[in-house]
Enzyme design. Structure first.
Site, PDB file in Angstrom:
ATOM      1  N   SER A 145       0.848  -1.130  -0.066  1.00 43.79           N
ATOM      2  CA  SER A 145       0.072  -0.145   0.019  1.00 43.79           C
ATOM      3  C   SER A 145       0.948   1.163   0.081  1.00 43.79           C
ATOM      4  CB  SER A 145      -0.755   0.220   1.478  1.00 43.79           C
ATOM      5  OG  SER A 145      -1.401   1.292   1.374  1.00 43.79           O
ATOM      6  N   TYR A 158      -2.686  -0.895  10.386  1.00 42.14           N
ATOM      7  CA  TYR A 158      -2.491  -1.147   8.940  1.00 42.14           C
ATOM      8  C   TYR A 158      -1.408  -0.653   8.481  1.00 42.14           C
ATOM      9  CZ  TYR A 158      -4.100  -0.974   4.093  1.00 42.14           C
ATOM     10  OH  TYR A 158      -4.215  -1.244   2.837  1.00 42.14           O
ATOM     11  N   LYS A 162       1.551  -2.914   6.598  1.00 38.67           N
ATOM     12  CA  LYS A 162       1.894  -2.636   5.377  1.00 38.67           C
ATOM     13  C   LYS A 162       3.260  -2.271   5.121  1.00 38.67           C
ATOM     14  CE  LYS A 162      -2.018  -3.780   3.365  1.00 38.67           C
ATOM     15  NZ  LYS A 162      -2.078  -5.165   2.575  1.00 38.67           N
TER      16      LYS A 162
END
Ligand SMILES: NC(=O)c1ccc[n+]([C@@H]2O[C@H](COP(=O)([O-])OP(=O)(O)OC[C@H]3O[C@@H](n4cnc5c(N)ncnc54)[C@H](OP(=O)(O)O)[C@@H]3O)[C@@H](O)[C@H]2O)c1
Length: 256
Positions: A145, A158, A162
């Site tokens: 991402s 998150y 990532k």
């Protein structure tokens, strides 16, 4: 040229294939002649994607498992070469996002995101990698991402998961070469369920469109070029790389 990017006759596993980016990854690979094994937690959702692929003339199968359920994941991945003869391509895409400031994040929630986005991706890549190394061919594409590069308030677990995907990609690339390549695609902000709250946030949307050189949100199809490059022979000398596909979001300070 078309042979270079061909996935015809390849067998691909796509996790998180029930919707969003994974569904488009699966359909794209199937359109170009791969047999696609669709995975996510709910078999009924996968059946709908399989029906779409088969209706369009493609080949698809279903292997439903939760990436947090190691025993089921391992068994399902081992069954792929038994049933389809090989496993050539892994699109390691299943992922979740929870919104909370880190100071308000319960440990259980942090663990849940890491277990899905990182540990789950590790287990799936390890099992697929073993099969690929034994058959002397493989393409692993992890879905990272722009949050693998940037930090951002309210999505700490998150962002952490990532960033770690980039390290996992590089380490797997070092260990699985020379015939198995391992790369990541780092998408920018794409229109899927995971970004629904941000799509509805008018201020955020306006900021994003101004800040991004492409001046718009990404569509899942915007990743198809990167997918076909990293899933095919065209990328045989590319490994350990994270290919950012974000309309320029992380490369330029757009907007006059
Ligand atoms: N959309 C974006 O802007 C964007 C940007 C950068 C990166 N990404 C990454 O791209 C990937 C796909 O995101 P998306 O936008 O397509 O999200 P999405 O629409 O919410 O789809 C997520 C997929 O992952 C599956 N999944 C979730 N938890 C799972 C688990 N424990 N085991 C197995 N499957 C699981 C879901 O299926 P079930 O819930 O049915 O299991 C679904 O198929 C994610 O890794 C995400 O972090 C997305």
């Amino acid at each position: 040229m078309s042979d270079l990017f061909s996935v015809k006759g390849r067998v691909a596993l796509v996790t998180g294939a029930s919707r969003g980016l994974g569904k488009v990854f699966a359909k794209t690979l199937a359109e170009h002649g791969a047999t696609v094994v669709l995975s996510s937690r709910r078999e009924s959702d996968l059946q709908a994607v399989k029906d779409e692929i088969v209706k369009a003339g493609g080949k698809a199968d279903i292997a439903a498992f939760d990436v947090q359920d190691e025993a089921r994941a391992v068994a399902a991945i081992k069954a792929i070469p038994q049933k389809h003869g090989r496993l050539d391509i892994l699109i390691n895409n299943a992922g979740i996002l929870r919104r909370d400031m880190l100071l308000d994040t319960p440990t259980e929630e942090f663990r849940n995101v890491i277990e899905t986005n990182l540990t789950g991706a590790f287990v799936v890549a390890r099992e697929a990698g073993r099969i690929m190394q034994a058959q002397n061919y493989g393409r692993i594409v992890n879905i990272a991402s722009v949050m693998s590069i940037l930090g951002r308030a309210s999505v700490g677990p998150y962002v952490s998961s990532k960033h770690a995907i980039v390290g996992l990609t590089k380490t797997l690339a070092a260990e699985l070469g020379p015939n198995v390549t391992v790369n990541s695609i780092a998408p920018g902000y794409m229109i899927t369920d995971i970004t629904e709250a941000l799509q509805k946030n008018v201020e955020f949307s306006a900021m994003l469109e101004k800040r991004t050189a492409a001046r718009r949100w990404g569509k899942p199809e915007d990743l198809s070029g990167a997918l076909m490059l990293l899933a095919s022979d065209a990328s045989s000398y590319i490994t350990g790389h994270t290919l950012v596909v974000d309309g320029g979001l992380t490369s330029v300070l757009a907007g006059a």
